[in-house]
Every structure is written in structure tokens, then in C-alpha cells.
Design an enzyme around this catalytic site. Structure first.
Site, PDB file in Angstrom:
ATOM      1  N   GLU A 199      -3.440   7.915  -4.429  1.00 50.85           N
ATOM      2  CA  GLU A 199      -3.786   7.557  -5.509  1.00 50.85           C
ATOM      3  C   GLU A 199      -5.008   8.130  -6.018  1.00 50.85           C
ATOM      4  O   GLU A 199      -5.933   8.156  -4.981  1.00 50.85           O
ATOM      5  CB  GLU A 199      -3.970   6.010  -5.624  1.00 50.85           C
ATOM      6  N   ARG A 214       0.802  -1.257  -0.105  1.00 43.13           N
ATOM      7  CA  ARG A 214       0.059   0.013  -0.026  1.00 43.13           C
ATOM      8  C   ARG A 214       0.623   1.253   0.148  1.00 43.13           C
ATOM      9  O   ARG A 214       1.943   1.247   0.673  1.00 43.13           O
ATOM     10  CB  ARG A 214      -0.851   0.064   1.116  1.00 43.13           C
ATOM     11  N   HIS A 258      -0.807   0.566 -10.138  1.00 45.52           N
ATOM     12  CA  HIS A 258      -1.611  -0.356  -8.999  1.00 45.52           C
ATOM     13  C   HIS A 258      -2.248  -1.721  -9.890  1.00 45.52           C
ATOM     14  O   HIS A 258      -3.595  -1.545  -9.769  1.00 45.52           O
ATOM     15  CB  HIS A 258      -2.662   0.463  -8.418  1.00 45.52           C
TER      16      HIS A 258
HETATM   17  C1  DGY Z   1      -5.908  -5.687  -3.193  1.00 44.55           C
HETATM   18  O1  DGY Z   1      -6.542  -6.741  -3.567  1.00 44.55           O
HETATM   19  O2  DGY Z   1      -5.874  -5.161  -2.193  1.00 44.55           O
HETATM   20  C2  DGY Z   1      -5.150  -5.021  -4.347  1.00 44.55           C
HETATM   21  O3  DGY Z   1      -4.425  -4.075  -3.896  1.00 44.55           O
HETATM   22  C3  DGY Z   1      -5.984  -4.839  -5.602  1.00 44.55           C
HETATM   23  O4  DGY Z   1      -5.918  -5.961  -6.196  1.00 44.55           O
END
Ligand code: DGY
Length: 322
Positions: free
Chosen positions: A270, A241, A288
Site C-alpha cells: 500500500e 492485511r 483500505h
Molecule cells: C486496523 O485497525 O488495523 C485497520 O487496518 C485500519 O482501520
């Protein structure tokens, strides 16, 4: 005809799954690719039993409070759960599920891809070629860093951290790790070396790869001090993240040569990037896409359906987090 349970999706998923959902449920979902805005979510009628956002849709406390009384489940598409105010969901008595496992391989592949691309300066070199500036191969100049044999530091040894460690073996990389829990089995089976502190890992690793969840405790885990603790020749890779990293401090560190480079798939704010980040050549920047393959996005959608089917039939869903 017997009435089917009502569910609301913020976005459309893979066609075969949409078809199956429509057979089992009364589905409210956008008709095209544009996700439902908050106002459209809040138009949902009482009667909706499950709300299905994706990991890209924030679900804060005030949205949870405003969902129709009839909602019992938040069935999220994605493994991350930091976008949902879990305390607010628990206070309202809502169950919450996510979609682990199915995206582990893709996310680990993305991390390895970012390591390789950043160490070897793939993006920068490809750009030179596409811009028509390549004058042919030379023995020196614009050289990258060899990845094979370098020490990899994994922060967060969950499913994805493990998968990255397994892949690192193919590159003969010694792997050190720092995680909430020590994993003696992985130390034996994968030859991992435990670091007692993050500082120890940062001092040892040539590549630091982040795989821990975003929580209050891990917000800005990689801050200015952590970046200063890394080797000046080291690379940072983040497929977890964005807010695990203080992105403004990262831009400074990359600009000042405090670290050698960064490969990022996620960002603190983001879809915006910290000022200056996009201009830095010692970065590989992906939008992402860690789990963005046809196979995995469909598997994620099926996994949400499994959770919906179980919960709405009165059973315990496999991936319940609240
Ligand atoms: C998640 O699943 O948390 C990813 O960041 C998106 O695929």
C-alpha cells in the site's frame, strides 16, 4: 499550572477527541491532514511520554530506537499491530496498545460488502452504466454469481471472523473455518464447521475471507499453491492485511481463471497495487476503508485515549499487546 504529560500523534483524529486530548495532554500533532513524516516525528523533544501512530504508519526498529528517551508507550490507533516492530518495543521496555472491538462491525460489514459486490459484479456493471454503455436490462449476459447459500470459508476466527460468520447466517451460507484455535462454542452457536487444514478449507469454500493477523507465519498464506487449491468458481476476499496474499500470484490466478474473482480492501505494498490488478474486471478494489466510518474512527480515537489515560496514570491499559 501543573504540567500535563506530553504526547505525539502522527495524524489528527476526530475533533471531539482532539479537544479532550488537548485538555489532558500537551499534544504535538500535525496542524492539517498531512501526517507527520519520519523527520517530523524525530524532531520530537525529550519529554514526550507517549507516541501515537496509526495502523497506517510503519514503526520499525530504527524509529523505535530513535524516539526520545522519555517515551514509555506506543498507543496505536487501529487493531493491526504488524506495522510496529514489537520485539524492538519490548527490548526498549515500551508498552504497546491497540484499539480492538470498536472496528469489528465495520470491518465485517466491509467483508460482506466485498463478497456481494464481487460475486454480483457490481463495480463492473456500475461502470458500464456510468460510462453510458448500458443498453437496458437483458435476461442473460454479464451475469454474476448468486451469493446466498454459498459456502463461506473464514480464515482466522477472531473477533472480525466471528462477526462475518454471524452476518453470513443472514445469507443462509454454510460456514467452514480454519483458525489457530478451534472454537467449539462458535461451532454450536453459529453452526460453523472446523477445517483441520487450510487446504481443506480452500477446497470446500465458494468464498474465502481472510481475517487472521499478519505475522511471519501468515505472510503469503495465500500463495500460488493456495490459489490453485481454491475452486475455479471461488472468490477471495481480503479485509485483513495485504501481505497475507502473494498479490502477483493473485493477479495471475485472476487473469488465468484459476479463481473467479477477488474483493480486496488491503494490498501487499500500500498504496501501490500489483501490476495488472487494477485492470482486472473480476475484482472489487477498495482503498483500505474497512473501518472508515465517522462513528468508528471516532470510537478508535477514544479507545486510544482510554489507553493513554490508564497507562500515563500508572494503571494497566485495557488493550496492552506488549
Ligand atoms: C486496523 O485497525 O488495523 C485497520 O487496518 C485500519 O482501520
Amino acid at each position: 499550572m501543573e504540567s500535563r504529560p506530553q504526547i505525539l500523534l502522527t495524524r489528527r483524529w476526530a475533533k471531539p477527541v482532539m479537544k479532550a486530548l488537548n485538555e489532558s495532554y500537551e499534544v504535538t500533532a500535525p496542524t492539517g491532514d498531512v501526517p507527520f513524516a519520519r523527520t517530523e516525528i524525530l524532531k520530537a523533544q525529550d519529554g514526550i511520554e507517549a507516541f501515537c501512530p496509526t495502523a497506517f504508519d510503519p514503526v520499525p526498529a530504527d524509529l523505535i530506537a530513535a524516539l526520545p528517551e522519555s517515551v514509555r508507550l506506543i498507543a496505536s490507533f487501529g487493531v493491526g499491530i504488524d506495522h510496529i516492530d514489537l520485539d524492538a518495543a519490548a527490548r526498549r521496555g515500551l508498552a504497546v496498545t491497540n484499539t480492538p472491538d470498536v472496528l469489528t462491525d465495520d470491518t465485517a460489514d466491509t467483508a460482506i460488502g466485498l463478497m456481494l459486490a464481487t460475486c454480483r459484479r457490481f463495480w463492473e456493471r456500475e461502470k458500464t452504466l456510468r460510462d453510458g454503455l448500458w443498453a437496458g436490462p437483458t435476461p442473460g449476459g454479464a451475469l454474476g454469481t448468486k451469493m446466498t447459500g454459498k459456502t463461506l470459508g473464514i480464515v482466522g476466527l477472531g473477533r472480525i471472523g466471528h462477526a462475518v460468520a454471524r452476518r453470513a447466517r443472514a445469507f443462509d451460507m454454510p460456514v467452514v473455518y480454519y483458525s489457530r484455535r478451534r472454537d467449539p462454542d462458535a461451532e454450536v452457536s453459529l453452526g460453523l464447521v472446523w477445517c483441520e487444514t487450510l487446504a481443506e478449507l480452500l477446497g470446500r469454500a465458494d468464498i474465502v475471507s481472510l481475517h487472521c493477523p499478519l505475522t511471519e507465519a501468515t505472510h503469503h498464506l495465500i500463495d500460488r499453491a493456495a490459489l490453485a487449491a481454491m475452486k475455479s468458481t471461488a472468490f477471495l476476499v481480503n479485509t485483513g492485511r495485504g501481505a497475507l496474499v502473494d498479490e502477483a500470484a493473485l493477479v495471475e490466478a485472476l487473469r488465468d481463471g484459476a479463481i473467479a474473482g477477488a474483493g480486496l480492501d488491503v494490498y501487499e505494498f500500500e498504496p501501490r497495487l500489483a501490476p495488472g490488478l487494477a485492470e482486472l474486471e473480476n475484482t472489487t478494489l477498495l482503498p483500505h476503508i474497512g473501518s472508515a466510518t465517522r462513528e468508528t474512527r471516532e470510537a478508535m480515537a477514544w479507545r486510544v485515549k482510554e489507553n493513554l489515560d490508564a497507562y500515563l496514570a500508572g494503571q494497566e491499559p485495557k488493550d496492552r499487546v506488549v
